[in-house]
Design a protein around this motif. Structure first.
Motif, short mmCIF file in Angstrom:
data_model
loop_
_atom_site.label_atom_id
_atom_site.label_comp_id
_atom_site.label_asym_id
_atom_site.label_seq_id
_atom_site.Cartn_x
_atom_site.Cartn_y
_atom_site.Cartn_z
N ASN A 179 0.78 -1.17 -0.03
CA ASN A 179 0.14 0.01 0.02
C ASN A 179 0.94 1.51 0.00
OD1 ASN A 179 -2.07 -1.75 0.31
ND2 ASN A 179 -2.64 -1.06 2.15
N ILE A 180 0.71 2.16 -0.97
CA ILE A 180 1.39 3.33 -1.08
C ILE A 180 0.27 4.53 -0.79
CG2 ILE A 180 2.93 4.45 -2.51
CD1 ILE A 180 4.18 1.90 -1.83
N GLY A 184 -2.47 13.20 3.87
CA GLY A 184 -2.67 12.89 5.19
C GLY A 184 -1.93 13.89 6.17
N THR A 185 -1.61 13.17 7.46
CA THR A 185 -1.16 13.87 8.69
C THR A 185 0.11 13.12 9.45
OG1 THR A 185 -2.78 12.78 9.98
CG2 THR A 185 -3.50 14.71 9.13
N VAL A 186 0.80 13.98 9.98
CA VAL A 186 1.84 13.48 10.68
C VAL A 186 1.80 13.76 12.06
CG1 VAL A 186 4.43 13.51 10.87
CG2 VAL A 186 3.04 13.80 8.56
N THR A 196 0.14 9.17 8.68
CA THR A 196 -1.11 8.63 8.30
C THR A 196 -1.62 9.07 7.05
OG1 THR A 196 -1.64 8.49 10.85
CG2 THR A 196 -3.74 8.01 9.26
N PRO A 197 -1.45 8.26 5.68
CA PRO A 197 -1.88 8.99 4.60
C PRO A 197 -3.47 9.27 4.56
CG PRO A 197 -0.33 7.36 4.26
CD PRO A 197 -0.75 7.28 5.57
N VAL A 367 1.55 16.49 -0.73
CA VAL A 367 1.23 14.94 -1.20
C VAL A 367 2.20 13.87 -0.20
CG1 VAL A 367 2.24 13.46 -2.91
CG2 VAL A 367 1.36 15.75 -3.48
N LEU A 368 3.47 14.58 -0.01
CA LEU A 368 4.29 13.81 1.20
C LEU A 368 4.65 14.52 2.31
CD1 LEU A 368 6.58 12.26 -1.72
CD2 LEU A 368 4.53 11.02 -0.78
#
Length: 791
Positions: A179-180, A184-186, A196-197, A367-368
């Motif tokens: 799973n890619i 989301g959040t950090v 957590t994407p 995005v990342l």
């Protein structure tokens, strides 16, 4: 293996894999049955190589590349395992034409140009040399695009459909899936963090075995296809929201649908970044899965894993590997950075600033988000370690992927001697000063199996008849041809091979394009990705000037020429597409001119790919390698042409420098400014206009374009192109034009002595053995990866 055994295997697959009997088998059925029969013979060395690697706990190379321009695989595999004659006999005995069966295979649309073809050549050499390796990339559903030309000569892009038929070489690996996530959040968690994407796709593996010469070793090309986490939203579907129900599948398929989506839009930029993270992240997780299945100590990772980043596309490998080690496996941050760097190496392929990727910080954060944090920490750590002269990764709201690649790599290599020195002195000058041991050179090479043994049967037979067998994996033996070249009989045989190749190409051009070309004319070829620095417009301007000179002086003893172009322009690259437009309309006008038709023809076959290259390169007399000095990193087309007995007209750029040194200046047509002279010339604001004013031929050629000669009288059609030449001309087309013209007239003179030309051509073949990708990979194994062959 005897032909009778192979025949039985083909019939078995025809019946049990294709569900056909011989009487009702189509060409596709026969090709698939032969493919599966040959694949059966590849599997045993493939398994043997894998078992040997595990048994020895050997270090592996992992080659991460956005492109693998592998072309057709069937003929290559048949040749490499020594079954060409048996396959020919078996297929012919079953009532089918062997050549037609081979030609039925689609050309895999997994790349665009030299970067992707280099990766494919490297896979071949890694297997030939017995170096345990995986290639990692994306299984593009549609690849780059299929090119055609509209009635007005403009490039038209449509979706490539190479996967419409079953791809007989690959093995689907549903168990190898990851799973890619994106967005989301950090959340902070002690000294690390939890990402957590908010959306994700599944990366599913498809494996293709890559067999080396004589079938002694096989490695794996693992391509990732994107799939949704769930097939579709049944609840939305039942409510009548059919489009919404399919949205997860549409999003996933978008990731692995197209190579190099147009990134002139914000959506295109986001998709490109997601693609790069998708295949890089899946590959790294697969690498760690394989490592941890054999080893428990992650600090030993560099002793077992060498990861090569092919250009900046997989540059996110640095922060992602740090994240996997630090966030998910608890390694201290600085140790994670050091461990990742010890595994990673980076190949730089360009000096062009726009090609050294830069992503907006806002896009990276969206995005990342965790990777943006890690990039900032890596940047800060590097600045702390080198406070006096630190080159930032994040600057002016952008993440510079070239700097990230450099800082996270233990080795950075250029791809030709000149390019490597320019990498040190230009794009990475500051970083080179900090890390003077990091940049090394590994000049590119090409596989002689594909580009000589397979593509040029006549020449490979002549070579074997002259120096014996064994040159295919020891290409520097070609120097043994030199004594024979002094014999007129050898040169006559060499000329006959070239003539046969040219007749085949002439017939193909006639069949495909309806253009009659004279195989006795000089075949003058420029095939490559379209970019202003490659200067296809310099070529077509000289073609226009030549056409005018022939019209004015038809009896001046001109060498008959067929000017052949090939290549694609990126969908969003307006200027490159205008050059294509101009070439096609110049061809339309010149080819219709009865006064010059016997002396000059212009041909531009659409949809240049590996298969077309295998037709064009063996038939070429003259190789156009005319890039602006200091802009071409290496080139590999230049090597393929020289290896197949074409003479080069070129600048001192990329590997042209090394080609000229090896084949001899007397067997190379040099023109143009050096890289330093180009830089100096650009300092003069009027360099373009002054060059045009000083060159009546160039001025007249541009005037013809602006007068509407090639646009049905419309003077505005090419205004952007000609105004760029007159006012800007960053790639110094105008300044080099007269030198190029003079070199082309030297080509004409040399062509007039047919036997001497063939001597020069044969010497190009004999002295090109150094440009084998086997030699290049040996260099990487010794200088970059620290790995020993297994055979």
């Amino acid at each position: 293996m005897r032909a009778t055994e192979l025949r039985e295997s083909i019939l078995k697959h025809l019946e049990f894999s294709q569900g056909k009997d011989l009487a009702h088998a189509s060409l596709y059925d026969m090709r698939m049955a032969l493919t599966l029969a040959i694949r059966d013979r590849v599997i045993e060395p493939w398994f043997r190589a894998t078992r040997a690697t595990y048994a020895a706990q050997s270090k592996r190379v992992y080659y991460l590349s956005m492109e693998f321009l592998i072309g057709r695989l069937l003929e290559d595999a048949v040749m490499n395992i020594g079954l060409t004659e048996a396959a020919h006999e078996a297929i012919s005995g079953l009532g089918h034409d062997f050549r037609a069966v081979l030609d039925d295979e689609p050309d895999a649309a997994l790349g665009n140009g030299g970067l992707g073809r280099l990766a494919a050549c490297f896979l071949d050499s890694l297997s030939t040399l017995g170096c345990p390796a995986y290639g990692y990339g994306i299984r593009y559903e549609h690849g780059l695009f299929r090119q055609s030309f509209g009635p007005d000569g403009r490039q038209v892009e449509t979706a490539e459909d190479w996967l419409r038929q079953s791809h007989g070489w690959e093995f689907e690996r549903p168990e190898a899936a990851f799973n890619i996530g994106f967005g989301g959040t950090v959340a902070e968690s002690g000294r690390s963090a939890v990402w957590t994407p908010d959306n994700a796709v599944v990366a599913k593996a498809y494996d293709t075995p890559v067999i080396g010469w004589q079938g002694k070793w096989a490695n794996t090309l693992r391509l990732w296809g994107a799939e949704p986490l769930s097939a579709f939203d049944l609840a939305a579907f039942n409510k009548g929201d059919f489009v919404g129900a399919a949205q997860p599948e549409a999003f996933a398929r978008t990731i692995s649908r197209v190579l190099y989506p147009d990134d002139t839009t914000e959506q295109g930029k986001e998709l490109r970044l997601k693609q790069e993270f998708f295949f890089t992240a899946a590959s790294l997780r697969d690498i760690l899965r394989r490592f941890t299945a054999e080893h428990g100590d992650l600090s030993a990772l560099p002793s077992r894993v060498a990861i090569q980043m092919n250009d900046t596309h997989p540059a996110i490998a640095g922060p992602e590997l740090v994240r996997l080690l630090h966030d998910e496996r608890g390694m201290e941050f600085e140790q994670a950075v050091d461990t990742a760097r010890a595994c990673l190496s980076y190949t730089n392929h360009t000096l062009l600033p726009e090609a050294l990727e830069r992503w907006p910080e806002t896009l990276m954060s969206a995005v990342l988000p965790r990777h943006m944090q890690l990039i900032e920490r890596i940047d800060a750590l590097h600045a702390q370690q080198f406070p006096v002269r630190s080159t930032p990764i994040v600057e002016k709201g952008e993440v510079k992927m070239g700097e990230l690649s450099f800082i996270m790599a233990n080795r950075v290599n250029g791809v030709s001697a000149l390019h490597t020195e320019l990498v040190k002195s230009t794009v990475f000058a500051d970083l080179h000063a900090l890390h003077p041991e990091r940049i090394i050179n590994e000049t590119n090479g090409v596989t002689p199996r594909r580009w000589l043994k397979g593509a040029n049967h006549g020449l490979s037979t002549l070579i074997t008849d002259t120096i014996g067998e064994g040159w295919e994996d020891n290409l520097e033996r070609l120097v043994e041809l030199e004594p024979a070249i002094e014999d007129r009989g050898f040169r006559d045989r060499f000329a006959a091979v070239k003539k046969t190749n040219k007749v085949h190409l002439s017939n193909w051009i006639g069949d495909q394009m309806g253009i009659a070309v004279n195989p006795d004319a000089m075949f003058d070829v420029q095939v490559k990705r379209f970019h202003e620095y490659k200067r296809q417009h310099l070529n077509i301007l000289e073609t226009i000037a030549l056409w005018q000179e022939i019209r004015a002086n038809p009896g001046a003893g001109w060498a008959p020429r067929v000017k052949i172009f090939g290549g694609k322009a990126a969908p969003g690259y307006v200027m490159a597409k205008e050059i294509i437009h101009l070439i096609n309309n110049v061809a339309r006008v010149i080819n219709a001119d009865a006064a010059t038709r016997d002396l000059l023809t212009v041909v531009y076959p659409p949809n240049y790919n590996v298969t077309m290259a295998e037709r064009l390169i063996p038939a070429a007399d003259l190789s156009e390698q005319i890039s602006t000095a200091g802009k071409e990193a290496s080139g590999t087309g230049n090597m393929k042409f020289s290896l197949n007995g074409a003479l080069t007209i070129g600048t001192l750029d990329g590997a042209n420098v090394e080609i000229r040194d090896l084949v001899g200046p007397e067997n190379f047509f040099l023109f143009g400014m050096t890289a330093d002279e180009v830089v100096e010339r650009r300092r003069h604001p009027d360099h373009a206009s002054s060059a045009i004013a000083a060159s009546p031929r160039l001025s007249a050629a541009i005037d013809l374009i602006e007068a509407g000669t090639f646009s049905n009288g419309d003077r505005s059609t090419y205004r952007g192109l000609t105004q760029n030449l007159r006012a800007h001309d960053y790639f110094t087309v105008c300044a080099d034009f007269d030198s190029y013209w003079d070199a082309q007239r030297a080509v004409d003179t040399a062509w007039g002595d047919a036997d001497h030309w063939m001597r020069m051509a044969a010497l190009n073949t004999a002295r090109s053995g150094w440009f084998s990708s086997d030699r290049t990979i040996k260099g990487y194994m010794k200088d970059v990866w620290n790995i020993q062959p297994m055979i």
